[in-house]
Design a protein around this motif. Structure first.
Motif, short mmCIF file in Angstrom:
data_model
loop_
_atom_site.label_atom_id
_atom_site.label_comp_id
_atom_site.label_asym_id
_atom_site.label_seq_id
_atom_site.Cartn_x
_atom_site.Cartn_y
_atom_site.Cartn_z
N ASN A 291 76.23 49.57 65.14
CA ASN A 291 76.14 50.24 63.83
C ASN A 291 74.81 50.96 63.66
O ASN A 291 74.39 51.24 62.53
N HIS A 292 74.14 51.26 64.76
CA HIS A 292 72.86 51.97 64.70
C HIS A 292 72.62 52.74 66.00
O HIS A 292 73.24 52.47 67.03
N ILE A 293 71.71 53.71 65.93
CA ILE A 293 71.28 54.45 67.11
C ILE A 293 70.13 53.69 67.78
O ILE A 293 69.74 52.62 67.33
N ALA A 294 69.63 54.23 68.88
CA ALA A 294 68.43 53.75 69.58
C ALA A 294 68.68 52.63 70.57
O ALA A 294 67.74 52.17 71.22
N GLY A 295 69.94 52.20 70.73
CA GLY A 295 70.24 51.20 71.75
C GLY A 295 69.42 49.94 71.58
O GLY A 295 69.13 49.50 70.45
N ASN A 296 68.97 49.36 72.69
CA ASN A 296 68.19 48.13 72.63
C ASN A 296 66.76 48.37 72.17
O ASN A 296 66.02 47.41 71.92
N ALA A 297 66.35 49.63 72.04
CA ALA A 297 65.01 49.93 71.53
C ALA A 297 64.97 49.96 70.00
O ALA A 297 63.90 50.14 69.41
N TYR A 298 66.10 49.74 69.37
CA TYR A 298 66.20 49.79 67.91
C TYR A 298 65.20 48.85 67.25
O TYR A 298 65.06 47.69 67.62
N ASP A 299 64.47 49.38 66.27
CA ASP A 299 63.57 48.55 65.48
C ASP A 299 63.84 48.76 63.99
O ASP A 299 64.38 49.78 63.58
N GLU A 300 63.46 47.77 63.20
CA GLU A 300 63.72 47.81 61.76
C GLU A 300 62.72 46.90 61.05
O GLU A 300 62.12 46.02 61.66
N TYR A 301 62.54 47.14 59.76
CA TYR A 301 61.66 46.29 58.95
C TYR A 301 62.44 45.05 58.51
O TYR A 301 63.54 45.16 57.97
N ILE B 222 57.77 43.51 58.10
CA ILE B 222 57.24 43.64 59.46
C ILE B 222 58.22 44.44 60.30
O ILE B 222 59.43 44.15 60.31
N LEU B 223 57.73 45.45 61.01
CA LEU B 223 58.58 46.23 61.91
C LEU B 223 58.81 45.41 63.18
O LEU B 223 57.87 45.13 63.93
N VAL B 224 60.05 45.01 63.40
CA VAL B 224 60.39 44.17 64.56
C VAL B 224 61.41 44.89 65.44
O VAL B 224 62.16 45.75 64.98
N HIS B 225 61.41 44.53 66.71
CA HIS B 225 62.38 45.07 67.67
C HIS B 225 63.57 44.10 67.72
O HIS B 225 63.41 42.96 68.16
N LYS B 226 64.70 44.54 67.26
CA LYS B 226 65.86 43.66 67.10
C LYS B 226 66.29 43.03 68.41
O LYS B 226 66.81 41.91 68.44
#
Length: 367
Positions: A37-47, A52-56
């Motif tokens: 449900n998001h772009i950026a593949g395994n590099a996806y990050d979110e607050y 805190i900005l974390v790498h999911k």
């Protein structure tokens, strides 16, 4: 109905780079279909809930020696200088990784200073292996059995659910051995993190009038309803062929998250737990990566998982033989371009995926 020049399966690095270049440089109409449900593949990050900005999907550290790759990604992000450092927790003590002079002196209780001294000491410990057939061979051949068993054997077994002698040399061979006190994990010319995070970089990359994106969708469910000339496929190659030769194994990861009411928890971003006392393999503190200022700090704990999302191909001889069967199949697919870690069943770094996508584009851009 719109006819797309390219249907691209996957919105990670491979798919997004191909989409952006085809749209911006060759005026191609592109549809990107992403299962998540998001772009950026395994590099996806979110607050996270604490700001805190974390790498999911675990820490993604950008590093490269390729000016071409760095300049290309710089079109979509500003950068924050960052040199990655890792410590190994062995029996409650912390040692720099990759193995360097500090690691060796602390582990063996020595005080070696000259690079030649350190090199000769490791030579005295090394067990010569020839030919180098697996990951145990490549490490024991460099540093000997004591360092191998302390820092590689159990950690590798936890990570891959295989003994090091069952894995290709490239797995443990990715990690260098140093004869100085350089504690950086990488020595590449360009070591940076996207200033606003990976997701923002991908958003800018895919923000083009010729690119449409469908999220949360398996491409097989819509493929008969979409008109396109060629496909670019970046997903697992065995899934593309409906597992006709059996499933290729992948390493997956389960994450547990923790937020602590303190500014920092670790001296470095990542601590590897290399003995078998801990079930998890590593702990990441994300503020080291982002440089954020916050009263609290967020960490992830990584647990190896069998049967989850495919993260990493497992490089072994049996898996190579199985992949070659799928490789023969894909060579007969004239209308599909396969690229990326999962489609090529290769353990690529991020910059390698970007560089390979740019190279592939040069070959197929006239198609």
């Amino acid at each position: 109905m719109c006819i797309y020049n390219y249907l691209i399966v996957g919105a990670g690095f491979a798919g997004s780079v191909m989409a952006e270049r085809l749209a911006s440089q060759f005026n191609k109409k592109v549809l990107v279909v992403e299962k998540r449900n998001h772009i950026a593949g395994n590099a996806y990050d979110e607050y996270d809930a604490h700001g805190i900005l974390v790498h999911k999907y675990g820490p993604h550290i950008f590093h490269t020696n390729s000016k071409q790759v760095f300049d290309y990604l710089s079109l979509f992000t500003e950068w924050r200088f960052y040199e990655h450092k890792v410590l190994a927790n062995y029996r409650g003590e912390l040692f720099p990784i990759p193995i360097n002079g500090i690691t060796i002196n602390k582990f063996f209780g020595l005080s070696l200073t000259a690079e030649e001294e350190i090199k000769n000491f490791l030579l005295s410990k090394a067990e010569k292996r020839y030919p180098i057939m697996n990951s145990e061979d490549i490490i024991v051949n460099q540093v000997g059995r004591e360092l191998f068993e302390a820092f590689f054997k159990n950690y590798t077994k936890k990570q891959w659910n295989l003994e090091p002698n069952e894995l290709a040399p490239t797995v443990c061979g990715r990690i260098p051995v140093r004869f100085n006190d350089d504690c950086r994990y990488f020595t590449d010319k360009y070591q940076f993190m996207p200033k606003e995070g990976y997701t923002k970089m991908f958003e800018k990359m895919l923000n083009h009038k010729n690119i449409e994106i469908i999220l949360d969708t398996d491409y097989k469910k819509i493929i008969n309803d979409v008109k396109f000339e060629k496909m670019i496929y970046t997903g697992p190659i065995d899934y593309y062929f409906d597992y006709i030769h059996g499933k290729l194994p992948y390493r997956s990861i389960r994450f547990e998250w923790e937020n602590l009411n303190s500014e920092k928890s670790q001296d470095v971003a990542v601590i590897n737990f290399v003995d078998n006392k801990c079930v998890y393999t590593r702990v990441t503190e994300y503020k080291h990566l982002t440089g954020q200022l916050n009263d609290s700090t967020s960490l992830s704990y990584e647990y190896p998982l069998i049967g989850g999302d495919p993260f990493y191909p497992i490089p072994s001889e049996d898996n190579r033989k199985l992949y070659n069967k799928y490789k023969s199949e894909k060579e007969r697919e004239s209308n599909t371009i396969f690229c990326g870690r999962l489609a090529e069943y290769q353990y690529y770094n991020m910059d390698q995926v970007v560089g390979n996508a740019i190279m592939l584009l040069k070959r197929f851009s006239n198609g």
